[in-house]
Scaffold this motif. Structure first.
Motif, PDB file in Angstrom:
ATOM      1  N   ILE C  60     -14.668 -16.476  -5.797  1.00 32.96           N
ATOM      2  CA  ILE C  60     -15.405 -15.859  -4.700  1.00 32.96           C
ATOM      3  C   ILE C  60     -16.880 -15.912  -5.064  1.00 32.96           C
ATOM      4  O   ILE C  60     -17.253 -15.521  -6.173  1.00 32.96           O
ATOM      5  CB  ILE C  60     -14.999 -14.378  -4.511  1.00 32.96           C
ATOM      6  CG1 ILE C  60     -13.496 -14.255  -4.337  1.00 32.96           C
ATOM      7  CG2 ILE C  60     -15.722 -13.755  -3.334  1.00 32.96           C
ATOM      8  CD1 ILE C  60     -13.016 -12.830  -4.332  1.00 32.96           C
ATOM      9  N   PRO C  61     -17.741 -16.421  -4.172  1.00 31.88           N
ATOM     10  CA  PRO C  61     -19.168 -16.482  -4.509  1.00 31.88           C
ATOM     11  C   PRO C  61     -19.715 -15.080  -4.786  1.00 31.88           C
ATOM     12  O   PRO C  61     -19.407 -14.135  -4.069  1.00 31.88           O
ATOM     13  CB  PRO C  61     -19.816 -17.057  -3.242  1.00 31.88           C
ATOM     14  CG  PRO C  61     -18.702 -17.631  -2.464  1.00 31.88           C
ATOM     15  CD  PRO C  61     -17.461 -16.921  -2.836  1.00 31.88           C
ATOM     16  N   MET C  62     -20.489 -14.952  -5.851  1.00 28.18           N
ATOM     17  CA  MET C  62     -20.962 -13.623  -6.227  1.00 28.18           C
ATOM     18  C   MET C  62     -22.483 -13.601  -6.256  1.00 28.18           C
ATOM     19  O   MET C  62     -23.109 -12.970  -5.429  1.00 28.18           O
ATOM     20  CB  MET C  62     -20.374 -13.252  -7.574  1.00 28.18           C
ATOM     21  CG  MET C  62     -20.561 -11.825  -7.955  1.00 28.18           C
ATOM     22  SD  MET C  62     -19.435 -11.343  -9.278  1.00 28.18           S
ATOM     23  CE  MET C  62     -19.967 -12.389 -10.612  1.00 28.18           C
ATOM     24  N   MET C  63     -23.074 -14.267  -7.240  1.00 27.48           N
ATOM     25  CA  MET C  63     -24.531 -14.364  -7.264  1.00 27.48           C
ATOM     26  C   MET C  63     -24.894 -15.828  -7.214  1.00 27.48           C
ATOM     27  O   MET C  63     -24.025 -16.684  -7.257  1.00 27.48           O
ATOM     28  CB  MET C  63     -25.076 -13.694  -8.519  1.00 27.48           C
ATOM     29  CG  MET C  63     -25.095 -12.188  -8.402  1.00 27.48           C
ATOM     30  SD  MET C  63     -25.568 -11.406  -9.919  1.00 27.48           S
ATOM     31  CE  MET C  63     -24.087 -11.458 -10.868  1.00 27.48           C
ATOM     32  N   SER C  64     -26.179 -16.110  -7.188  1.00 26.11           N
ATOM     33  CA  SER C  64     -26.669 -17.465  -6.917  1.00 26.11           C
ATOM     34  C   SER C  64     -25.661 -18.572  -7.229  1.00 26.11           C
ATOM     35  O   SER C  64     -25.040 -19.103  -6.321  1.00 26.11           O
ATOM     36  CB  SER C  64     -27.988 -17.700  -7.654  1.00 26.11           C
ATOM     37  OG  SER C  64     -28.053 -16.915  -8.829  1.00 26.11           O
ATOM     38  N   LEU C  66     -23.168 -18.124  -9.553  1.00 26.79           N
ATOM     39  CA  LEU C  66     -22.075 -17.515 -10.299  1.00 26.79           C
ATOM     40  C   LEU C  66     -20.991 -17.079  -9.331  1.00 26.79           C
ATOM     41  O   LEU C  66     -21.278 -16.466  -8.315  1.00 26.79           O
ATOM     42  CB  LEU C  66     -22.583 -16.289 -11.056  1.00 26.79           C
ATOM     43  CG  LEU C  66     -23.439 -16.554 -12.284  1.00 26.79           C
ATOM     44  CD1 LEU C  66     -24.049 -15.267 -12.770  1.00 26.79           C
ATOM     45  CD2 LEU C  66     -22.600 -17.188 -13.365  1.00 26.79           C
ATOM     46  N   LEU C  68     -17.112 -15.092  -8.897  1.00 27.89           N
ATOM     47  CA  LEU C  68     -16.082 -14.286  -9.537  1.00 27.89           C
ATOM     48  C   LEU C  68     -14.831 -15.158  -9.518  1.00 27.89           C
ATOM     49  O   LEU C  68     -14.263 -15.383  -8.459  1.00 27.89           O
ATOM     50  CB  LEU C  68     -15.865 -12.979  -8.783  1.00 27.89           C
ATOM     51  CG  LEU C  68     -14.844 -12.051  -9.419  1.00 27.89           C
ATOM     52  CD1 LEU C  68     -15.378 -11.474 -10.707  1.00 27.89           C
ATOM     53  CD2 LEU C  68     -14.466 -10.933  -8.478  1.00 27.89           C
ATOM     54  N   VAL C 128     -19.055 -13.998 -17.180  1.00 31.98           N
ATOM     55  CA  VAL C 128     -19.539 -12.987 -16.235  1.00 31.98           C
ATOM     56  C   VAL C 128     -18.370 -12.386 -15.459  1.00 31.98           C
ATOM     57  O   VAL C 128     -18.280 -11.167 -15.283  1.00 31.98           O
ATOM     58  CB  VAL C 128     -20.600 -13.576 -15.281  1.00 31.98           C
ATOM     59  CG1 VAL C 128     -21.028 -12.545 -14.270  1.00 31.98           C
ATOM     60  CG2 VAL C 128     -21.800 -14.055 -16.074  1.00 31.98           C
ATOM     61  N   PHE C 131     -16.659 -10.073 -17.653  1.00 28.65           N
ATOM     62  CA  PHE C 131     -17.418  -8.823 -17.776  1.00 28.65           C
ATOM     63  C   PHE C 131     -17.147  -7.906 -16.589  1.00 28.65           C
ATOM     64  O   PHE C 131     -16.973  -6.695 -16.753  1.00 28.65           O
ATOM     65  CB  PHE C 131     -18.911  -9.138 -17.878  1.00 28.65           C
ATOM     66  CG  PHE C 131     -19.780  -7.920 -17.816  1.00 28.65           C
ATOM     67  CD1 PHE C 131     -19.875  -7.074 -18.902  1.00 28.65           C
ATOM     68  CD2 PHE C 131     -20.483  -7.594 -16.674  1.00 28.65           C
ATOM     69  CE1 PHE C 131     -20.664  -5.940 -18.858  1.00 28.65           C
ATOM     70  CE2 PHE C 131     -21.272  -6.464 -16.608  1.00 28.65           C
ATOM     71  CZ  PHE C 131     -21.355  -5.629 -17.707  1.00 28.65           C
ATOM     72  N   VAL C 132     -17.096  -8.483 -15.397  1.00 29.11           N
ATOM     73  CA  VAL C 132     -16.854  -7.673 -14.196  1.00 29.11           C
ATOM     74  C   VAL C 132     -15.545  -6.894 -14.356  1.00 29.11           C
ATOM     75  O   VAL C 132     -15.504  -5.671 -14.207  1.00 29.11           O
ATOM     76  CB  VAL C 132     -16.802  -8.571 -12.941  1.00 29.11           C
ATOM     77  CG1 VAL C 132     -16.278  -7.795 -11.748  1.00 29.11           C
ATOM     78  CG2 VAL C 132     -18.179  -9.139 -12.644  1.00 29.11           C
ATOM     79  N   LEU C 172     -23.412  -6.988 -21.226  1.00 31.36           N
ATOM     80  CA  LEU C 172     -24.220  -7.395 -20.076  1.00 31.36           C
ATOM     81  C   LEU C 172     -25.473  -8.129 -20.550  1.00 31.36           C
ATOM     82  O   LEU C 172     -25.819  -9.190 -20.023  1.00 31.36           O
ATOM     83  CB  LEU C 172     -24.620  -6.173 -19.249  1.00 31.36           C
ATOM     84  CG  LEU C 172     -25.615  -6.466 -18.131  1.00 31.36           C
ATOM     85  CD1 LEU C 172     -24.926  -7.163 -16.981  1.00 31.36           C
ATOM     86  CD2 LEU C 172     -26.301  -5.216 -17.628  1.00 31.36           C
ATOM     87  N   ASN C 175     -24.596 -11.509 -21.741  1.00 28.18           N
ATOM     88  CA  ASN C 175     -24.315 -12.391 -20.610  1.00 28.18           C
ATOM     89  C   ASN C 175     -25.591 -12.836 -19.914  1.00 28.18           C
ATOM     90  O   ASN C 175     -25.741 -14.004 -19.548  1.00 28.18           O
ATOM     91  CB  ASN C 175     -23.415 -11.674 -19.609  1.00 28.18           C
ATOM     92  CG  ASN C 175     -21.956 -11.994 -19.827  1.00 28.18           C
ATOM     93  OD1 ASN C 175     -21.610 -13.150 -19.975  1.00 28.18           O
ATOM     94  ND2 ASN C 175     -21.127 -10.981 -19.874  1.00 28.18           N
ATOM     95  N   ALA C 176     -26.512 -11.886 -19.712  1.00 25.41           N
ATOM     96  CA  ALA C 176     -27.764 -12.230 -19.038  1.00 25.41           C
ATOM     97  C   ALA C 176     -28.550 -13.242 -19.857  1.00 25.41           C
ATOM     98  O   ALA C 176     -29.098 -14.209 -19.331  1.00 25.41           O
ATOM     99  CB  ALA C 176     -28.590 -10.963 -18.799  1.00 25.41           C
ATOM    100  N   TYR C 179     -26.905 -16.584 -19.675  1.00 19.97           N
ATOM    101  CA  TYR C 179     -27.137 -17.228 -18.379  1.00 19.97           C
ATOM    102  C   TYR C 179     -28.564 -17.751 -18.303  1.00 19.97           C
ATOM    103  O   TYR C 179     -28.808 -18.845 -17.788  1.00 19.97           O
ATOM    104  CB  TYR C 179     -26.865 -16.230 -17.247  1.00 19.97           C
ATOM    105  CG  TYR C 179     -27.037 -16.816 -15.874  1.00 19.97           C
ATOM    106  CD1 TYR C 179     -26.120 -17.712 -15.362  1.00 19.97           C
ATOM    107  CD2 TYR C 179     -28.145 -16.483 -15.097  1.00 19.97           C
ATOM    108  CE1 TYR C 179     -26.285 -18.263 -14.117  1.00 19.97           C
ATOM    109  CE2 TYR C 179     -28.318 -17.019 -13.845  1.00 19.97           C
ATOM    110  CZ  TYR C 179     -27.388 -17.922 -13.355  1.00 19.97           C
ATOM    111  OH  TYR C 179     -27.561 -18.469 -12.115  1.00 19.97           O
ATOM    112  N   ALA C 180     -29.516 -16.976 -18.827  1.00 20.33           N
ATOM    113  CA  ALA C 180     -30.903 -17.427 -18.824  1.00 20.33           C
ATOM    114  C   ALA C 180     -31.047 -18.691 -19.665  1.00 20.33           C
ATOM    115  O   ALA C 180     -31.849 -19.574 -19.364  1.00 20.33           O
ATOM    116  CB  ALA C 180     -31.815 -16.326 -19.362  1.00 20.33           C
TER     117      ALA C 180
END
Lengths: 497, 106, 489
Positions: C60-64, C66, C68, C128, C131-132, C172, C175-176, C179-180
Motif C-alpha cells: 500500500i503506498p505510504m510515503m513518497s 515507501l 507498507l 520501514v 517498523f510500522v 526510527l 530507519n530515517a 533512507y536518507a
C-alpha cells in the motif's frame, strides 16, 4: 473564466454569507444554516483540491484588478490542503456543536452567537489560506483573531473573559507588530504581492535592510499568533477556557492558519538567508517548543490544559522545516510534505482529542485528570479516542504523525543537520510520557463515578472518527506530498540563493 | 530633516510608547488604549511613507492600508472594551493579573 | 489480497470484539476462534505456495517512494506460522483462564491486535514496514500488560513503554538515516545495501541504532529490564506475548537486519555482528545465572527467556549458514517449549494460587499431567535429545564450529548446563511433599489443560521430525540458504 477558477472566491463568500444568515436567522434555524454551509464548504474545498491536482496552481484576481494594485488569491497545493483541513475539521466541529449547544436550553451560552462567529472564523481562515497579498494576510489575521477571541470568551464567565482578554491583547500586539512590519516592507519594496516580493527581494537593492527588519517583525507577529514558545503564554488558558467545540477549532485550525501564513512569508516570499539567522532561530524555537510544551503537558492536572500544552509541543514540529530551506528540491519536498502532513494529521487528531477531553470533563463533572480513573471501563469510546489521538501525538505508526516525523527526520539527516531528528525523536518519547500518564489513570481502577452518556452519539463517535482518520493518515501522505509540490512554496523554498 | 522622516521617526516613537503601555500596564483600559497608541504610531509611519515616491506623487496604497488599519483597530478596541466591561461587572476587577473569584467552567 | 489476511483476520477479530463489548461472550469467543483458525489456514496455504517458490507480495503506498509492504517469504512465514498456531491454542487457554475476569472485550481485542501486528512484523518487506508493525505491537501490548489496573501492573506498563518506545525511537532514527543514505531498501537475502557499502561509519551507526531498537524486545542485556516486570500480565499474555510474539518480534528483526538488510558478509566485515554476538553471549550466561536464583516461577521463566532469546541473536550474529538456520529453528522451538511452561505457571497460579517455587510442594501429585508436560518442555529446553531444543541447539553448535567461533560453542554448552540448573529445581520443587491434595478427576479447567498437553507434545514431535520437510529445522535451513549464496547447508 470557468466556474472552477472562481473557487477561491466562493470559498470566502460562502461562509461569509452563512455568517450573516445565521445572525439574522432564529434560534431554530441558525444551526441548519451553519450545517448546510459546512457541507457546501467541504464540497468546495474538495473541488479546489481536485482542480489543483488537475490543472496546477492558479491566481484569482479579486475584482479583476490584478497585483500589485489589486489583491490576488492564490490556489496552490498547500493552500488547497489547508482549506480542505479547515473544511473537514470544520464540518466535524459543526456537527459536534449541534449536539453540544442544545437548542432547547435557553440559558446555554453561545446559542445566539456561536454560529455567527464560527462561520465568520471559517471565512477568515479560508481567506488566510488563500490570500497571496502580505497586507491581506494582516486583514485575515485580524478577522481570525477577532472571531477567535469572541469564541474563546463565549461562555462569558470570569475565567473565559480573562482568557479571552489575554488572547485579545496577544492578538493586538501581534496585529500592530505585523502592520509595522508590512509598512517597513512596503517602504523598501513598494509592493505587497508575495510572489512579486519574492522576485524583488531576491534582486536585493538599497532598501534591503529595511525589508529584512520588516519581515522579521512580520514573522515575530506570526510566531506570537501561532503560539511558538516562548510566545505561547496565551494559548493554554484561551484554548481550555472555551466551550469544547471552540477549543477543538482553536487548537486544530487557528494556529494552523497563522502557521500557514508564516509558511507563505518565510518560505514563499523571503529568499533563504535574506534575514540572517531567521530560519535557524525558528528551528531552534521549534525544538524548544517540542521539549518545553511536552514537559508542561506532563505536569498538567486539568484535562483541557493538558491537551492545550500538547498543542504547544506539537506546533514545534511545524518549525523544523525552516532551517532546511535552501537545501535542494529533494530535501525540501520531504520536509515541506512532512510539515503539511503534520499540520493536517494534528488538526484531525487534536480536534478529536479536544472533543473527547471535553466530553470526559462533562461526564466526570470535573476537569481534574486524577479523578478520571477507570474511564477505560466506564467510557470506553472516549478513552479509545484519547488513546488513538495519542498515537498521533507520539508520532507512532501508522498515524500521519509518524509520516511527518519520518520525512522531517530523513530531510534533516540528508542535510547533515541530524540534531533536528534527535529533537523529533525526543519529542515523540515525551509525548508518549504525557499521553500514557493520562491513559494509565484511565486504565487504573477502581472507577470514579461519572454521568451517563449523552443520547447524542455524535458526541462520542465523531471524535473517534477524527482520531481514526489521523491514525491512518500516513496513507494519505502520497496525496499530501503531491499537493505540497504544486505551487511556488516548494519551488521557492528549495532554491539556494 | 525632511518632513516624512520626522513623521516616520515620530511614528516609531509613538509605536514604542504604545507597546510599552500594552505590555506593562495592568489596567485593562490602559492596555486597550496602549494598543490604540501603537496603531496611531504605525499610521503615522505609513502616511509618511506615502509621500516618499520618486516622482513626488502621493502613493495611494499606504493610505488605503491606514484606512483598513483604522477599521481593524476600531473592531479590536470595541471587542476589548466590551470584554473589559463585562469582566468588571462580573468580578469587580479591572486587572487581569489578579485571580478572579472561583468560577465553574464547563 | 490473500497475503494481507494474516494481518487483517486478527485485526477484524479485534474490531468485532471491541464492538461486541461485554455483551456476548460466547459469540466473541467463537468469532476469535474462527478468525484464528482462518488465519492458520491462510498461513498454511501461503507456506505451501512459498515452498513451491511462489512468493506473494502486497503493498500500500505510504510515503513518497515507501510502501507498507508484506510478502510471504519462508523466513517470515516461519514466525507467522508459530504466532498464528499458538494464537489459536492460547485462545482456548485464555478463554478458560479469563472466564471470570473483568474487561474481557478489551483483553481479547488487544490480544488479537497483537497477533495482527506480529504477523505484520513477520511478513514486512522492508525495514520501514517492519517498523510500522513493530511499533503497533508495542502499543497494543501495553493495555494487556496493565490489564488488571493495579499499581504494580501500571508500574510494569510504564517500564515496558519506557524501554520499548525508546528502542522504537532509535529504530526510527536508524530507519530515517538509512533512507536518507540509501533510499528504499527492501529486504533481500544476502543484503540490500549494494552501492552504499563505502559509508562504513554511517552503516555501523545505523546498525547499532537498529540493533538496539530490536534488542529491547529481544531483551538483550542490558535492555532486558522490562521483561521480568511485564510478567504481572495475565498468564496468556505472558505465554503468547512475552514468550512468543513480542520478544520474537525483536529477535526476528535482528534476523532480518543481519541476513536480509546488511547481509551476513557485510555485517561481519563491518565488525558489527561480532559486537552483537558478544552482547548476546554475555546475556546468555548472565541471564541464566540470574534465573538460577529466582524463587518466583514466572520471573525464573522470564530470565530463562532472556537467555534463550540471546541464543537466537548469537546464532544470527555468527553469520554462518548453519548457525543462522539454528537460530531461526530455535525461534520456533523455543516458542513451543516456553509457552508450555508459562501455561503451566498460569494454571498453577489460577487453580492452586501457587506462584513461587517454595510453595510448589505437592503440585506434581495434584496435577500430574500438567507437571508432566512441564517436565517435557523443561528437558527440551535444556537440550536433551531427541526433544525439539536439541535439534536447534545442535545446529547452533555446529554453526559455531562452522563460523570458527569455538567460544560460542562453549557458551552454548555452558548455557545448556545452566538451563538444566534452573529447570530441574522447578521439577524437584513440584515433587516435594506438600498439601495440595490428591489428584482429582480434572486437574484444572480442561480448556487450560489440553493446550498444555498439545504444546508439550509439539516439543516432542518437532524434535522427532527435525529434518523432515516442513519441520522447523528443514524449513529454517531452506529459508536462510539464499542469504548465504543459495547453498542449502
Amino acid at each position: 473564466m470557468s466556474l472552477g477558477a472562481q473557487l477561491p472566491a466562493l470559498l470566502v463568500l460562502a461562509p461569509l454569507a452563512a455568517s450573516a444568515l445565521t445572525f439574522i436567522a432564529g434560534r431554530n434555524v441558525d444551526r441548519y444554516v451553519a450545517l448546510g454551509c459546512a457541507v457546501v464548504n467541504t464540497a468546495l474545498a474538495v473541488a479546489l483540491a481536485a482542480r489543483v491536482l488537475d490543472v496546477g496552481a492558479w491566481r484569482y484576481e479579486v475584482g479583476g484588478w490584478g497585483a500589485p494594485l489589486g489583491i490576488d488569491l492564490v490556489a496552490d497545493g498547500p493552500a488547497a490542503l489547508f482549506v480542505l483541513l479547515v473544511a473537514v475539521v470544520g464540518l466535524a466541529v459543526t456537527v459536534f456543536a449541534t449536539a453540544y449547544f442544545h437548542r432547547d436550553d435557553p440559558n446555554a451560552y453561545g446559542n445566539g452567537h456561536f454560529w455567527t462567529l464560527w462561520m465568520f472564523m471559517w471565512t477568515s481562515l479560508n481567506g488566510l489560506c488563500l490570500t497571496g497579498d502580505a497586507f491581506n494576510v494582516y486583514v485575515c489575521l485580524e478577522l481570525v483573531g477577532i472571531s477567535a477571541v469572541g469564541l474563546a470568551a463565549l461562555k462569558g464567565d470570569a475565567r473565559a473573559l480573562r482568557a479571552g482578554a489575554r488572547y485579545l491583547f496577544a492578538n493586538m500586539l501581534a496585529a500592530m507588530t505585523y502592520l509595522l512590519g508590512v509598512a517597513l516592507l512596503y517602504s523598501a519594496t513598494a509592493n505587497l504581492d508575495m510572489a512579486m516580493l519574492r522576485v524583488v527581494l531576491a534582486e536585493g537593492g538599497p532598501g534591503e535592510s529595511g525589508a529584512a527588519v520588516g519581515i522579521a517583525l512580520m514573522v515575530a507577529a506570526l510566531v506570537l499568533k501561532t503560539a511558538l514558545v516562548p510566545a505561547h503564554f496565551w494559548l493554554p488558558s484561551a484554548h481550555s477556557a472555551a466551550p469544547t467545540p471552540v477549543s477543538a477549532a482553536l487548537s486544530a485550525l487557528v494556529v494552523k492558519g497563522t502557521y500557514f501564513a508564516l509558511l507563505r512569508i518565510v518560505l514563499g516570499m523571503t529568499p533563504p538567508g535574506f534575514v540572517p539567522g531567521l530560519n535557524v532561530l525558528l528551528g531552534v524555537l521549534g525544538a524548544v517548543a517540542i521539549i518545553w510544551g511536552s514537559i508542561q503537558a506532563l505536569l498538567q492536572t486539568r484535562i483541557k490544559q493538558f491537551v492545550a500544552y500538547s498543542t504547544v509541543a506539537q506546533i514545534g514540529y511545524l518549525f523544523i522545516v525552516f532551517p532546511l530551506a535552501g537545501a535542494g528540491a529533494d530535501v525540501m519536498s520531504l520536509a515541506l510534505g512532512g510539515v503539511l502532513l503534520h499540520a493536517a494529521t494534528h488538526g484531525l487528531a487534536k480536534s478529536g482529542l479536544f472533543m473527547a477531553a471535553g466530553s470526559l470533563m462533562d461526564r466526570f463533572g470535573t476537569d481534574d485528570l486524577n479523578r478520571m480513573r477507570g474511564a477505560a471501563r466506564t467510557a470506553p469510546v472516549l478513552t479509545m479516542t484519547v488513546a488513538l489521538a495519542g498515537v498521533t501525538m507520539m508520532g507512532l505508526p501508522p498515524s500521519g504523525g509518524f509520516g511527518s516525523k519520518f520525512q522531517l527526520a530523513t530531510a534533516s539527516i540528508s542535510t547533515g543537520q541530524w540534531w533536528w531528528a534527535v529533537a523529533l525523536g525526543l519529542g515523540g518519547l515525551l509525548a508518549a510520557a504525557y499521553m500514557f500518564r493520562v491513559l494509565a489513570i484511565m486504565l487504573s481502577g477502581p472507577a470514579d463515578a461519572l454521568a451517563p452518556a449523552d443520547a447524542a452519539i455524535r458526541l462520542e463517535w465523531l471524535p473517534l472518527g477524527l482520531a481514526l482518520a489521523a491514525l491512518f493518515f500516513v496513507f494519505a501522505a502520497p496525496l499530501v506530498n503531491e499537493l505540497a509540490a504544486i505551487g511556488p512554496l516548494l519551488a521557492s523554498g528549495a532554491v539556494t540563493p | 530633516m525632511s518632513t516624512y522622516l520626522i513623521y516616520a521617526v515620530g511614528g516609531a516613537l509613538i509605536f514604542s510608547i504604545g507597546t510599552y503601555a500594552l505590555l506593562a500596564q495592568r489596567h485593562i483600559m490602559h492596555k486597550v488604549i496602549g494598543a490604540n497608541i501603537m496603531g496611531s504610531g504605525i499610521f503615522m509611519v505609513l502616511i509618511a511613507l506615502g509621500k516618499r515616491t520618486p516622482d513626488g506623487v502621493t502613493d495611494p496604497v499606504p493610505q488605503a492600508m491606514v484606512l483598513t488599519g483604522i477599521v481593524v483597530t476600531v473592531a479590536l478596541t470595541a471587542l476589548g472594551l466590551s470584554i473589559a466591561k463585562r469582566y468588571y461587572t462580573l468580578t469587580g476587577l479591572d486587572d487581569l493579573d489578579q485571580d478572579p473569584p472561583a468560577c465553574d467552567g464547563r | 489480497m490473500m497475503i494481507w489476511l494474516p494481518v487483517l483476520l486478527p485485526a477484524i477479530a479485534a474490531l468485532s470484539t471491541f464492538l461486541l463489548g461485554e455483551r456476548r461472550p460466547r459469540a466473541r469467543n467463537t468469532l476469535n476462534l474462527i478468525a484464528a483458525a482462518a488465519s492458520v489456514g491462510t498461513v498454511v496455504v501461503l507456506v505451501i505456495r512459498a515452498y513451491g517458490g511462489e512468493v506473494a507480495v502486497g503493498a500500500i503506498p505510504m510515503m513518497s517512494d515507501l510502501d507498507l509492504g508484506v510478502h510471504s517469504d519462508l523466513t517470515g512465514l516461519l514466525f507467522s506460522t508459530v504466532a498464528t498456531v499458538l494464537w489459536m491454542i492460547t485462545l482456548v487457554y485464555a478463554i478458560g483462564y479469563m472466564e471470570h475476569a473483568a474487561d474481557q472485550a478489551r483483553f481479547f481485542g488487544f490480544f488479537a491486535l497483537c497477533i495482527a501486528a506480529a504477523n505484520g512484523v513477520a511478513l514486512a518487506t522492508d525495514p520501514v514496514s517492519l517498523f510500522v508493525f513493530y511499533e503497533i505491537l508495542t502499543l497494543t501490548t501495553y493495555p494487556l500488560v496493565v490489564h488488571s489496573g493495579t499499581p504494580e501492573a501500571l508500574a510494569a506498563g510504564r517500564k515496558y513503554l519506557l524501554y520499548a518506545l525508546t528502542g522504537g525511537t532509535l529504530l526510527l532514527l536508524g530507519n530515517a538515516w538509512l533512507y536518507a543514505l540509501a533510499g528504499p531498501t527492501p529486504f533481500t537475502p544476502g543484503g540490500a545495501l549494494a552501492g552504499v557499502e563505502t559509508h562504513t561509519t554511517a552503516l555501523r551507526a545505523i546498525f547499532f541504532l537498529m540493533a538496539a531498537g530490536f534488542g529491547v524486545k529481544a531483551a538483550i542485556m542490558p535492555l532486558h529490564g522490562w521483561l521480568p516486570g511485564a510478567m504481572v500480565a495475565p498468564a496468556p499474555v505472558s505465554s503468547l506475548l512475552h514468550a512468543v510474539a513480542v520478544v520474537k518480534a525483536g529477535v526476528f528483526g535482528i534476523i532480518r537486519l543481519i541476513n536480509e538488510l546488511y547481509g551476513p558478509a557485510l555485517a561481519s566485515s563491518l565488525g558489527v555482528a561480532q559486537v552483537l554476538a558478544a552482547f548476546a553471549a554475555a546475556s546468555i550466561i548472565v541471564a541464566s545465572v540470574i534465573a538460577l536464583r529466582q524463587d518466583d516461577l514466572k520471573k525464573r521463566l522470564a530470565y530463562s527467556t532472556v537467555a534463550q532469546l540471546s541464543y537466537i541473536t548469537l546464532g544470527v550474529a555468527l553469520c554462518s549458514p548453519l548457525a543462522a538456520a539454528g537460530a531461526l529453528a530455535h525461534l520456533a522451538h523455543h516458542a513451543f517449549m516456553k509457552i508450555t511452561m508459562f501455561f503451566t505457571a498460569g494454571s498453577l497460579a489460577e487453580t492452586l494460587h501457587v506462584k513461587k517455587l517454595s510453595e510448589m510442594g505437592g503440585v506434581a501429585r495434584r496435577m500430574p499431567v500438567t507437571m508432566g508436560s512441564f517436565a517435557v518442555a523443561a528437558f527440551a529446553l535444556a537440550g536433551i535429545p531427541p526433544l525439539a531444543g536439541f535439534a536447534s541447539k545442535w545446529l547452533l553448535g555446529s554453526g559455531s564450529v562452522e563460523a570458527g567461533a569455538s567460544w560460542a560453542l562453549i557458551v552454548y554448552v555452558a548455557a545448556g548446563a545452566l538451563a538444566m540448573g534452573y529447570m530441574v529445581p522447578i521439577l524437584l520443587a513440584a515433587m516435594r511433599p506438600g498439601d495440595h491434595g490428591a489428584p482429582e478427576g480434572v486437574e484444572s479447567d480442561p480448556r487450560m489443560l489440553w493446550p498444555i498437553v498439545i504444546v508439550a507434545a509439539m516439543s516432542i514431535v518437532l524434535g522427532l521430525t527435525a529434518g523432515l520437510p516442513g519441520s522447523p529445522v528443514h524449513w529454517a535451513l531452506t529459508a536462510v540458504a539464499p542469504a548465504f549464496g543459495g547453498v542449502t547447508p
